[in-house]
Design a protein around this motif. Structure first.
Motif, PDB file in Angstrom:
ATOM      1  N   LEU A  84       0.770  -1.193  -0.106  1.00 33.90           N
ATOM      2  CA  LEU A  84      -0.041   0.119  -0.085  1.00 33.90           C
ATOM      3  C   LEU A  84       0.843   1.332  -0.081  1.00 33.90           C
ATOM      4  N   SER A  85       0.592   2.189  -0.718  1.00 34.29           N
ATOM      5  CA  SER A  85       1.402   3.509  -0.883  1.00 34.29           C
ATOM      6  C   SER A  85       0.525   4.505  -0.127  1.00 34.29           C
ATOM      7  N   GLY A  86       0.990   5.350   0.464  1.00 34.13           N
ATOM      8  CA  GLY A  86       0.219   6.453   1.109  1.00 34.13           C
ATOM      9  C   GLY A  86       0.922   7.565   1.966  1.00 34.13           C
ATOM     10  N   SER A  87       0.487   7.879   3.134  1.00 37.18           N
ATOM     11  CA  SER A  87       1.275   8.790   3.865  1.00 37.18           C
ATOM     12  C   SER A  87       0.844   8.902   5.434  1.00 37.18           C
ATOM     13  N   LEU A  88       1.440   9.475   6.413  1.00 40.08           N
ATOM     14  CA  LEU A  88       1.168   9.554   7.745  1.00 40.08           C
ATOM     15  C   LEU A  88       1.003  11.093   8.024  1.00 40.08           C
ATOM     16  N   THR A  89      -0.038  11.396   8.456  1.00 42.54           N
ATOM     17  CA  THR A  89      -0.285  12.786   8.858  1.00 42.54           C
ATOM     18  C   THR A  89      -0.014  12.927  10.358  1.00 42.54           C
ATOM     19  N   ARG A  90       1.228  13.678  10.754  1.00 43.07           N
ATOM     20  CA  ARG A  90       1.587  13.760  12.171  1.00 43.07           C
ATOM     21  C   ARG A  90       0.928  14.852  12.663  1.00 43.07           C
ATOM     22  N   LEU A  91       0.420  14.623  13.948  1.00 47.59           N
ATOM     23  CA  LEU A  91       0.022  15.856  14.744  1.00 47.59           C
ATOM     24  C   LEU A  91       0.693  16.170  15.940  1.00 47.59           C
ATOM     25  N   GLU A  92       1.440  17.042  15.920  1.00 50.31           N
ATOM     26  CA  GLU A  92       2.137  17.570  17.042  1.00 50.31           C
ATOM     27  C   GLU A  92       1.782  19.175  17.468  1.00 50.31           C
ATOM     28  N   PRO A  93       1.913  19.340  18.711  1.00 49.95           N
ATOM     29  CA  PRO A  93       1.704  20.749  19.360  1.00 49.95           C
ATOM     30  C   PRO A  93       2.033  21.820  18.614  1.00 49.95           C
ATOM     31  N   GLY A  94       1.319  22.566  17.642  1.00 49.17           N
ATOM     32  CA  GLY A  94       1.752  23.678  16.848  1.00 49.17           C
ATOM     33  C   GLY A  94       2.092  23.225  15.521  1.00 49.17           C
ATOM     34  N   SER A  95       2.088  22.173  15.112  1.00 52.07           N
ATOM     35  CA  SER A  95       2.732  21.769  13.777  1.00 52.07           C
ATOM     36  C   SER A  95       1.725  20.564  13.103  1.00 52.07           C
ATOM     37  N   VAL A  96       1.597  20.340  11.952  1.00 48.38           N
ATOM     38  CA  VAL A  96       1.265  18.955  11.268  1.00 48.38           C
ATOM     39  C   VAL A  96       2.171  19.021   9.951  1.00 48.38           C
ATOM     40  N   THR A  97       2.651  17.719   9.812  1.00 48.32           N
ATOM     41  CA  THR A  97       3.551  17.195   8.764  1.00 48.32           C
ATOM     42  C   THR A  97       2.823  16.125   8.177  1.00 48.32           C
ATOM     43  N   VAL A  98       3.196  15.840   6.987  1.00 44.91           N
ATOM     44  CA  VAL A  98       2.872  14.667   6.252  1.00 44.91           C
ATOM     45  C   VAL A  98       4.169  13.924   5.664  1.00 44.91           C
ATOM     46  N   GLU A  99       4.198  12.765   5.840  1.00 41.30           N
ATOM     47  CA  GLU A  99       5.452  12.082   5.475  1.00 41.30           C
ATOM     48  C   GLU A  99       4.885  10.488   4.798  1.00 41.30           C
ATOM     49  N   PRO A 100       5.953  10.364   3.760  1.00 44.86           N
ATOM     50  CA  PRO A 100       5.590   9.241   2.899  1.00 44.86           C
ATOM     51  C   PRO A 100       5.564   7.812   3.617  1.00 44.86           C
ATOM     52  N   ALA A 101       4.806   6.977   3.343  1.00 43.48           N
ATOM     53  CA  ALA A 101       4.887   5.573   4.008  1.00 43.48           C
ATOM     54  C   ALA A 101       4.404   4.526   2.977  1.00 43.48           C
ATOM     55  N   VAL A 102       4.619   3.396   3.283  1.00 48.87           N
ATOM     56  CA  VAL A 102       4.238   2.321   2.580  1.00 48.87           C
ATOM     57  C   VAL A 102       3.768   1.123   3.520  1.00 48.87           C
ATOM     58  N   TRP A 103       3.036   0.455   3.420  1.00 53.82           N
ATOM     59  CA  TRP A 103       2.558  -1.017   4.125  1.00 53.82           C
ATOM     60  C   TRP A 103       2.696  -2.191   3.376  1.00 53.82           C
ATOM     61  N   THR A 104       3.203  -3.258   4.159  1.00 55.52           N
ATOM     62  CA  THR A 104       3.297  -4.417   3.194  1.00 55.52           C
ATOM     63  C   THR A 104       2.697  -5.670   4.022  1.00 55.52           C
ATOM     64  N   SER A 105       2.549  -6.681   3.271  1.00 54.19           N
ATOM     65  CA  SER A 105       1.993  -7.895   3.840  1.00 54.19           C
ATOM     66  C   SER A 105       2.311  -8.902   2.895  1.00 54.19           C
ATOM     67  N   PRO A 106       2.391 -10.299   3.533  1.00 57.36           N
ATOM     68  CA  PRO A 106       2.979 -11.332   2.905  1.00 57.36           C
ATOM     69  C   PRO A 106       1.773 -12.140   2.141  1.00 57.36           C
ATOM     70  N   ASP A 107       0.500 -11.741   2.504  1.00 59.27           N
ATOM     71  CA  ASP A 107      -0.664 -12.277   1.836  1.00 59.27           C
ATOM     72  C   ASP A 107      -1.678 -11.511   2.117  1.00 59.27           C
ATOM     73  N   ALA A 108      -3.005 -11.799   1.434  1.00 66.21           N
ATOM     74  CA  ALA A 108      -4.228 -11.174   1.689  1.00 66.21           C
ATOM     75  C   ALA A 108      -4.806 -10.518   3.018  1.00 66.21           C
ATOM     76  N   ASP A 109      -4.463 -11.595   4.111  1.00 64.92           N
ATOM     77  CA  ASP A 109      -4.843 -11.525   5.447  1.00 64.92           C
ATOM     78  C   ASP A 109      -3.851 -10.649   6.625  1.00 64.92           C
ATOM     79  N   GLY A 110      -2.690 -10.442   5.864  1.00 69.41           N
ATOM     80  CA  GLY A 110      -1.691  -9.570   6.968  1.00 69.41           C
ATOM     81  C   GLY A 110      -0.582 -10.626   7.187  1.00 69.41           C
ATOM     82  N   PRO A 111       0.180 -10.393   8.347  1.00 70.09           N
ATOM     83  CA  PRO A 111      -0.014  -9.189   9.270  1.00 70.09           C
ATOM     84  C   PRO A 111       0.708  -8.085   8.200  1.00 70.09           C
ATOM     85  N   TRP A 112       0.177  -7.077   8.693  1.00 70.30           N
ATOM     86  CA  TRP A 112       0.853  -5.620   8.043  1.00 70.30           C
ATOM     87  C   TRP A 112       1.954  -4.946   8.611  1.00 70.30           C
ATOM     88  N   THR A 113       2.846  -4.386   8.026  1.00 71.06           N
ATOM     89  CA  THR A 113       4.134  -3.600   8.636  1.00 71.06           C
ATOM     90  C   THR A 113       4.194  -2.535   7.811  1.00 71.06           C
TER      91      THR A 113
END
Length: 385
Positions: free
Chosen positions: A222-251
């Motif tokens: 999966l390709s996407g991003s993480l929106t990080r919420l910190e006091p006084g700031s918001v950042t958006v960082e890239p991330a991917v999620w991987t799974s060995p099969d349809a049911d996970g587990p996800w990393t």
């Protein structure tokens, strides 16, 4: 945290095995890319049909199209050398007759798809799922609560994990905001898998979102991003999620982007193309094209990435790979730019007119669907030199 290299998700056997994370900054001193013009030819469709999305088998292109009258969805099969063949469709629910394709996938003679049409008091999408072969594709009617009702988010795509189709979307978190959600199919019924409390879940400090799904060996990326919420700031960082099969587990794997803008510029992963051993991920950092190679024991950014401004709110399509060459169709300047990479050498040329929304490879030709300002889709093809 362990991350793969410019191509996301390393698959060993039937599972994605992730190595340790290292990051190499892009080589900004690399020579300018050479010119590589491509002869884009418009591919006519039957009268009245607008191209929407593409899939490919070993021998044909599948064109998901939208027509002016009910039933509006159409599915065409062809090679460009002869007339299009209509794949018979069997819509069943009322919204299936109005549906616009979101994604079509094909593997080993099977075709699966998701489509949507807006309706109801709030104009939300009413989703439909389809399955079949080139001899016919039928809607699989689902209970309304499978993809709709309170807490539902939008669907984003579909991919195969081995021979099993998996749908990507979003759903209300049991903790905060929306979680990334996946649905798997048993028989004719789709079921949403739990997300809250897994790497797909959001937290009060990090909101997870994925906008594209692709096969990685027998697993998924999966390709996407993480929106990080910190006091006084918001950042958006890239991330991917991987799974060995349809049911996970996800990393979850956070993707590095060693640029001066880090920490202040929006950065997202948009799509990936994977082999059984590695993936190539496209995205943006600060509105400019960015790439990650993920696989083995490193994650790095390819050297010499051309400086391309990506159209605002548009997504870079998944890379197309053939015979040691990678092709990137990038929405830019109100149209598109096509990049080619062979080893460390880059070349650039104009893409077809319009905003690119889907691309596939058939033989040595790249096929692309673009849309104009009115949302009308046009189909193009060009041979890769």
């Amino acid at each position: 945290m362990k991350v793969p290299s410019v191509l996301v998700g390393l698959a060993v056997g039937s599972s994605l095995a992730l190595g340790a994370c290292t990051s190499d900054a892009p080589d900004t001193t690399a020579r300018s890319p050479s010119a590589a013009p491509m002869d884009w030819q418009r591919v006519p469709l039957p009268t009245g049909l607008s191209a929407v999305t593409l899939a490919a088998t070993d021998e044909t292109v599948l064109v998901g199209a939208y027509g002016p009258a009910r039933p509006r969805p159409h599915l065409l099969s062809g090679t460009g050398s002869g007339p299009w063949q209509d794949v018979p469709l069997t819509p069943r629910s009322p919204y299936a007759f109005e549906a616009r394709w979101f994604q079509i996938i094909a593997r080993d003679g099977h075709i699966d798809a998701i489509a949507g049409a807006r309706g109801g008091a709030h104009g939300n999408y009413r989703w439909t799922t389809w399955t079949g072969t080139t001899t016919g594709v039928a809607e699989q009617e689902q209970p309304f609560g499978v993809f709709g009702s309170y807490g539902a988010g939008d669907l984003a795509g579909m991919a195969y994990a081995g021979g099993s189709p998996v749908i990507l979307g979003a759903w209300q978190s049991e903790r905060t905001g929306l979680d990334i959600a996946t649905w798997t199919r048993t028989g004719a019924r789709w079921a949403r898998q739990p997300s809250t409390g897994t790497p797909l879940g959001s937290t009060p400090d990090e909101l997870a979102g994925a906008t594209a799904i692709t096969s990685g060996g027998d697993g998924l990326v999966l390709s996407g991003s993480l929106t990080r919420l910190e006091p006084g700031s918001v950042t958006v960082e890239p991330a991917v999620w991987t799974s060995p099969d349809a049911d996970g587990p996800w990393t979850r794997e956070d993707l590095p982007h060693a640029t001066p803008e880090k920490g202040s510029a929006l950065a997202e992963a948009h799509a990936a193309t994977c082999t059984p051993h590695q993936c190539l991920v496209t995205g943006t950092v600060g509105g400019r094209l960015f790439l990650w190679e993920v696989g083995g024991n490193t994650t790095r950014n390819p050297s010499g990435i051309p400086d391309i401004e990506v159209t605002q709110n548009a997504s870079v399509l998944a890379p197309i790979s053939l015979e040691g060459k990678d092709v990137f169709v990038v929405p830019s300047r109100g149209g598109s730019v096509v990049l080619q990479r062979s080893g460390e050498t880059w070349s650039v040329g104009d893409g077809p007119r319009g905003a690119p929304v889907s691309a596939v490879l058939l033989g040595d030709e790249v096929w692309v669907v673009t849309t104009d300002a009115h949302g009308t889709g046009t189909l193009w093809r060009a041979r890769v030199a």
